[in-house]
Design a protein around this motif. Structure first.
Motif, PDB file in Angstrom:
ATOM      1  N   ALA A  16      -4.400  -7.570   2.599  1.00  0.00           N
ATOM      2  CA  ALA A  16      -3.744  -6.589   3.463  1.00  0.00           C
ATOM      3  C   ALA A  16      -2.937  -7.303   4.538  1.00  0.00           C
ATOM      4  CB  ALA A  16      -4.785  -5.684   4.114  1.00  0.00           C
ATOM      5  N   THR A  17      -1.721  -6.825   4.782  1.00  0.00           N
ATOM      6  CA  THR A  17      -0.899  -7.432   5.818  1.00  0.00           C
ATOM      7  C   THR A  17      -1.181  -6.757   7.166  1.00  0.00           C
ATOM      8  OG1 THR A  17       0.872  -5.863   5.412  1.00  0.00           O
ATOM      9  CG2 THR A  17       0.969  -7.932   4.201  1.00  0.00           C
ATOM     10  N   MET A  71       0.863  -1.190   0.000  1.00  0.00           N
ATOM     11  CA  MET A  71       0.000   0.000   0.000  1.00  0.00           C
ATOM     12  C   MET A  71       0.893   1.231   0.000  1.00  0.00           C
ATOM     13  SD  MET A  71      -3.166   0.581   2.574  1.00  0.00           S
ATOM     14  CE  MET A  71      -4.614   1.476   2.054  1.00  0.00           C
ATOM     15  N   GLU A  85      -0.055  -3.204   7.107  1.00  0.00           N
ATOM     16  CA  GLU A  85      -0.884  -2.297   6.310  1.00  0.00           C
ATOM     17  C   GLU A  85      -2.135  -1.876   7.071  1.00  0.00           C
ATOM     18  OE1 GLU A  85       0.309  -3.401   1.728  1.00  0.00           O
ATOM     19  OE2 GLU A  85      -0.875  -4.828   2.859  1.00  0.00           O
ATOM     20  N   ILE A  86      -2.740  -2.815   7.800  1.00  0.00           N
ATOM     21  CA  ILE A  86      -3.919  -2.471   8.612  1.00  0.00           C
ATOM     22  C   ILE A  86      -3.497  -1.555   9.760  1.00  0.00           C
ATOM     23  CG2 ILE A  86      -5.738  -3.388  10.103  1.00  0.00           C
ATOM     24  CD1 ILE A  86      -6.237  -4.141   7.253  1.00  0.00           C
ATOM     25  N   LYS A 122      -8.182  -7.860   4.927  1.00  0.00           N
ATOM     26  CA  LYS A 122      -7.210  -8.937   5.135  1.00  0.00           C
ATOM     27  C   LYS A 122      -7.421 -10.040   4.112  1.00  0.00           C
ATOM     28  CE  LYS A 122      -5.244  -8.712   9.497  1.00  0.00           C
ATOM     29  NZ  LYS A 122      -4.836  -9.471  10.683  1.00  0.00           N
ATOM     30  N   GLN A 162      -2.932   1.888   8.468  1.00  0.00           N
ATOM     31  CA  GLN A 162      -4.157   2.559   8.058  1.00  0.00           C
ATOM     32  C   GLN A 162      -4.819   3.241   9.254  1.00  0.00           C
ATOM     33  OE1 GLN A 162      -7.139   0.045   6.218  1.00  0.00           O
ATOM     34  NE2 GLN A 162      -8.671   1.641   6.556  1.00  0.00           N
TER      35      GLN A 162
END
Lengths: 411, 238
Positions: free
Chosen positions: A321-322, A1, A325-326, A317, A329
């Motif tokens: 998304a790893t 991302m 990344e979460i 996820k 965010q």
């Protein structure tokens, strides 16, 4: 991302809950604004106090009666009589000082024609003007012969002159102090205040006359002098001189044995500086509490947001998304809230500081100065980012740790 | 003969919750070849969802081996599994799981956000996916303005956007009426004919009829595994 996606996603989520985001930001705005305002007020107060002494020269020395360290408590009333004109003469003779001048202060009734008012009466000598330079509006200051000759002459502060004689030249007029007649020989320009004493409401007369005829004492309130050489050496020599002049046996230099206290303008500035800093820290700490409350508000809202968006997190996820990344965010969301809040808080803090400064200057204390400390602004910007990170990390971690299957099933 | 896309051997999955151990899978072995359309059937609690989650890298197995496209899956890191989900598979869920207050285009773009492709390429792919499910005219609509069938088509477009090796559909018709359910099944069959490998979990016999192979599960084990010679096209009823 990539960063732009991260930022865009965060903005989008925050805009989805506009009113909630606004209220959360408000908490930070108040916190940051309060910190800036309090730092500004603290600095303003410090500046105000410093302005009372900073005009005076760095070579200015005071000798005042004291039982030891003046910070240990109020002076002993008997000790308050320990300094007299003999001490002043000893100081003159020592050659350490360019100028020495005694000060005896008290409040006495001053009468002109039918009106009587209480003013501060200051007994000093002709050298006072060398230490505290002041311009005269009319007439002249006292001369040495008038001090030595117990002359009944007076120099008036601007407000006293205006109270008694309006805008007329008061020179040659008679006033009565405690029903003794004094001849006005001059009046000052507007001088403002020094050491929080209004210089415009005083009546200056020869110290000799005041001691003998008005108050009936031998002592003076304090002695001021200008040192010629190094200020600290002058202070130390002055202590020996005072002990010698007052027959005090104190070879160790224990301040508790002395009946006087020597200080300089520099000491006063230093103490005031410390007081000012403590004041600023105190005010800012109180304001910082509201910042912490604002931070907890952020954490609370972010936790609610994580719960509400459980399925969204599960979906993200599921599509790849790893953990990081979460995590990012949600961190970006909370930091964005605090940075926006921090920026608005800085604007609000500066505006209210200027507003309060203007009110102080115009209505309460004309010596007030508006100070917007740059370091407060930098600090506020840094603190708001840190608040976002600190209070955002817990909700962000709980989001990133969600199990995708459970998150997708969450109702 | 080509190597299977998915090879499962003696796969078990135990969930431990305090003292209670739930054996969701008790030794499942089977292969999936590229280009198949498999329906996994079974009553609830039979382990069909767990099997799908394991194959889709959302869950890990307790014992056994899983080889996907020649690569052993157990032991992969969380980040590696996330990368597999991103590149290799697409999911379609029973309850669509679309982002509310977000447009069809943005919903379909979501998986590409984590890929690192240039923006223009991502939009090109998303538009292609939307075209594949015939929703071009709805591209700028918000997901909450769509009908159930349209929502599921958006979800399928989202599953297709990263050009996955395999698509997993978990009860894709479960929340739809007969008519729209049929359209979704037709769409999946069509995608299969175009070469996509599809695994669909369902408990509806009628839906399973669209698949080329039907796997039945019971109590965490395979009960039967038959190829479906007379694949249904049309006439789907609930």
């Amino acid at each position: 991302m990539n960063r732009r996606d991260l930022f865009g996603t965060a903005v989008e989520s925050l805009l989805r809950t506009k009113s909630r985001s606004t209220l959360t930001i408000l908490g930070i705005v108040i916190g940051i604004g309060a910190v800036i305002l309090m730092m500004s007020v603290g600095r303003g107060a410090e500046g105000l106090i410093l302005s009372q002494v900073s005009d005076l020269g760095a070579d200015l020395v005071f000798v005042e009666p004291s039982s030891g360290d003046p910070t240990s408590g109020p002076p002993d009333p008997f000790v308050a009589q320990s300094i007299d004109l003999d001490d002043e003469e000893a100081m003159e003779r020592s050659g350490i000082f360019a100028t020495v001048s005694p000060q005896l202060l008290t409040t006495l009734p001053v009468t002109h024609e039918d009106s009587t008012e209480f003013y501060q009466v200051v007994g000093t000598d002709h050298e006072d003007l060398d230490i505290f330079p002041a311009d005269l509006l009319y007439g002249r200051f006292m001369e040495e012969s008038e001090i030595d000759g117990y002359a009944k002459v007076a120099v008036l502060g601007l407000e006293v002159a205006q109270d008694l004689f309006g805008d007329q030249d008061p020179v040659g007029q008679k006033i009565k102090i405690k029903s003794q007649s004094y001849r006005v020989i001059g009046s000052f320009e507007e001088l403002g205040s020094r050491f929080f004493q209004n210089l415009d409401t005083r009546v200056v007369i020869p110290v000799t006359t005041m001691q003998r005829d008005l108050v009936g004492v031998d002592h003076v309130s304090f002695i001021t002098a200008l040192a010629t050489g190094d200020i600290n050496e002058a202070k130390e020599e002055l202590r020996y001189l005072m002990r010698d002049s007052n027959d005090i046996d104190n070879p160790e230099g224990d301040p508790n044995l002395d009946n006087f206290f020597v200080s300089s303008q520099e000491d006063a500035t230093e103490i005031i500086g410390v007081v000012g800093s403590v004041l600023t820290i105190l005010l800012s700490s109180i304001a910082a509490i509201s910042l912490v409350v604002g931070g907890i508000g952020i954490m609370n809202i972010m936790l609610v947001s994580v719960t509400e968006r459980t399925r969204e997190i599960g979906l993200r996820k599921a599509v790849g998304a790893t953990y990081k990344e979460i995590l990012w965010q949600f961190l970006v969301e909370s930091v964005l809230l605090t940075i926006i809040g921090g920026f608005m808080g800085i604007v609000m803090g500066v505006l209210t500081s200027v507003g309060i400064g203007l009110i102080m200057m115009n209505f309460i204390l004309s010596d007030w100065t508006i100070v917007i400390p740059l370091n407060a602004i930098i600090l506020a910007a840094a603190v708001s980012t840190v608040v976002g990170l600190v209070f955002g990390i817990y909700p962000a971690r709980s989001a990133a740790r969600l199990d995708p299957i459970e998150a997708l099933r969450y109702e | 003969m080509a190597k299977p896309l998915i090879q499962l051997k003696d796969v078990t999955r135990h969930y431990v919750n305090g003292e209670v151990v739930t054996r969701a899978l008790r030794g499942v072995s089977f292969d999936i070849k590229a280009g198949e359309f498999i329906a996994i059937m079974g009553p609830s609690g039979s382990g069909k969802s767990t099997l799908m989650h394991i194959m889709g890298f959302l869950d890990s197995l307790t014992n056994g081996s899983y080889i996907f496209d020649g690569r052993s899956v157990p032991g992969l890191s969380d980040d590696a599994l996330a990368k597999m989900r991103q590149d290799k598979v697409g999911f379609v869920f029973q309850s669509f799981n679309l982002l509310q207050k977000s447009t069809v285009l943005n919903n379909v773009l979501l998986p590409t956000v984590y890929g690192g492709l240039p923006k223009a390429e991502r939009i090109k792919r998303a538009k292609r996916s939307i075209k594949a499910v015939s929703l071009e005219h709805r591209s700028d609509h918000y997901s909450n303005q769509l009908s159930g069938g349209e929502k599921q088509r958006v979800a399928i477009a989202r599953a297709l956007v990263n050009d996955p090796t395999i698509i997993f559909a978990d009860e894709p018709t479960g929340n739809l009426d007969t008519k729209t359910g049929e359209l979704i099944l037709e769409l999946l069959a069509e995608l299969n004919e175009q070469g996509h490998t599809i695994v669909m979990v369902t408990h509806e016999e009628e839906a399973a009829e669209y698949a080329s192979r039907i796997v039945r599960m019971r109590d965490g084990m395979l009960e039967s595994d038959t190829s479906n010679g007379h694949r249904r096209r049309g006439g789907y009823k609930k």
